[in-house]
Design a protein around this motif. Structure first.
Motif, PDB file in Angstrom:
ATOM      1  N   SER A 111       5.432  -0.098   6.206  1.00  0.00           N
ATOM      2  CA  SER A 111       6.869   0.030   6.439  1.00  0.00           C
ATOM      3  C   SER A 111       7.273   1.416   6.932  1.00  0.00           C
ATOM      4  O   SER A 111       8.445   1.646   7.206  1.00  0.00           O
ATOM      5  N   GLY A 112       6.320   2.320   7.057  1.00  0.00           N
ATOM      6  CA  GLY A 112       6.608   3.663   7.561  1.00  0.00           C
ATOM      7  C   GLY A 112       7.052   4.598   6.456  1.00  0.00           C
ATOM      8  O   GLY A 112       7.437   4.173   5.366  1.00  0.00           O
ATOM      9  N   VAL A 113       6.994   5.889   6.739  1.00  0.00           N
ATOM     10  CA  VAL A 113       7.462   6.892   5.779  1.00  0.00           C
ATOM     11  C   VAL A 113       8.969   6.746   5.645  1.00  0.00           C
ATOM     12  O   VAL A 113       9.691   6.683   6.636  1.00  0.00           O
ATOM     13  N   GLY A 114       9.446   6.667   4.410  1.00  0.00           N
ATOM     14  CA  GLY A 114      10.877   6.505   4.159  1.00  0.00           C
ATOM     15  C   GLY A 114      11.548   7.814   3.794  1.00  0.00           C
ATOM     16  O   GLY A 114      12.468   8.253   4.475  1.00  0.00           O
ATOM     17  N   ARG A 138       6.350  14.824  -2.430  1.00  0.00           N
ATOM     18  CA  ARG A 138       5.750  13.501  -2.586  1.00  0.00           C
ATOM     19  C   ARG A 138       6.386  12.556  -1.564  1.00  0.00           C
ATOM     20  O   ARG A 138       7.535  12.755  -1.158  1.00  0.00           O
ATOM     21  N   VAL A 139       5.665  11.500  -1.177  1.00  0.00           N
ATOM     22  CA  VAL A 139       6.125  10.598  -0.112  1.00  0.00           C
ATOM     23  C   VAL A 139       6.409   9.203  -0.668  1.00  0.00           C
ATOM     24  O   VAL A 139       5.637   8.683  -1.476  1.00  0.00           O
ATOM     25  N   ALA A 181       2.054  13.313   6.481  1.00  0.00           N
ATOM     26  CA  ALA A 181       2.386  12.069   5.784  1.00  0.00           C
ATOM     27  C   ALA A 181       2.424  10.913   6.775  1.00  0.00           C
ATOM     28  O   ALA A 181       2.935  11.043   7.878  1.00  0.00           O
ATOM     29  N   ALA A 182       1.859   9.771   6.378  1.00  0.00           N
ATOM     30  CA  ALA A 182       1.842   8.591   7.248  1.00  0.00           C
ATOM     31  C   ALA A 182       1.833   7.324   6.408  1.00  0.00           C
ATOM     32  O   ALA A 182       1.405   7.334   5.256  1.00  0.00           O
ATOM     33  N   THR A 209       0.824  -1.201   0.000  1.00  0.00           N
ATOM     34  CA  THR A 209       0.000   0.000   0.000  1.00  0.00           C
ATOM     35  C   THR A 209       0.865   1.260   0.000  1.00  0.00           C
ATOM     36  O   THR A 209       1.764   1.385   0.834  1.00  0.00           O
ATOM     37  N   PRO A 210       0.588   2.185  -0.918  1.00  0.00           N
ATOM     38  CA  PRO A 210       1.347   3.445  -0.907  1.00  0.00           C
ATOM     39  C   PRO A 210       1.072   4.239   0.364  1.00  0.00           C
ATOM     40  O   PRO A 210      -0.003   4.121   0.958  1.00  0.00           O
ATOM     41  N   PRO A 211       2.021   5.062   0.781  1.00  0.00           N
ATOM     42  CA  PRO A 211       1.801   5.890   1.960  1.00  0.00           C
ATOM     43  C   PRO A 211       0.795   6.999   1.667  1.00  0.00           C
ATOM     44  O   PRO A 211       0.544   7.325   0.511  1.00  0.00           O
TER      45      PRO A 211
END
Length: 166
Positions: free
Chosen positions: A68-71, A114-115, A63-64, A32-34
């Motif tokens: 795997s968390g925000v990279g 962008r995240v 952003a969340a 799943t995209p952040p």
């Protein structure tokens, strides 16, 4: 998406089972995209207003990613309102403020962000913030001027209206 384990317990042809199972894992799956940035503001500029400061400070929030968390955050500064940043310019997930490089004088500068999550999924859309109008060049004085009324420089006159052209 989620956390998965592999469990195996062996049995022989006589029906004898191993006393315990072997366990392997966890395996984390994140498809799943952040979520994207929810907002951006500037402490130095107001969108749509001219400024003589050629660097723009921005801060963002929201952003969340539940997997795997925000990279990283990818960002861009340009004069297009809808740029989607690639991974050319990035900052880590702990960063939430940036200052632009010195921007040339022009109207319509934008900040785009962008995240990407921890394993490389990008959010679907970028957040666009602007326009910022930059003008650091002072105006020049007129090259020449002339008096259009009955006045002369360094002379008294009873006329209250002085007309000047430049």
């Amino acid at each position: 998406d989620g956390t998965y384990y592999f469990h195996i317990r062996t049995v022989d042809e006589a029906g004898n089972w191993a006393s315990t199972a072997a366990h392997l894992g966890p395996f984390f799956i994140d498809l799943t995209p952040p979520g994207g940035v929810l907002g951006v503001s500037s402490s130095t500029h107001t969108t749509g207003k001219w400024s003589n400061l050629n660097t723009v400070a921005v801060q963002w929030w929201g952003a969340a990613d539940s997997g795997s968390g925000v990279g990283i955050f990818a960002y861009a500064w340009d004069r297009a309102p809808d740029t989607v940043p690639d991974a050319t310019s990035t900052v880590g997930s702990a960063v939430s403020t940036l200052t632009s490089p010195a921007l040339p004088d022009a109207a319509g500068w934008y900040f785009h962000i962008r995240v990407r999550d921890g394993i490389g999924n990008w959010n679907d859309t970028a957040f666009h913030f602007g326009p910022f109008d930059i003008d650091t060049t002072p105006p020049s004085n007129p090259d020449s001027y002339s008096v259009l009324s009955r006045h002369a420089v360094n002379a008294w006159s009873p006329d209250r209206l002085v007309k000047v052209a430049w």
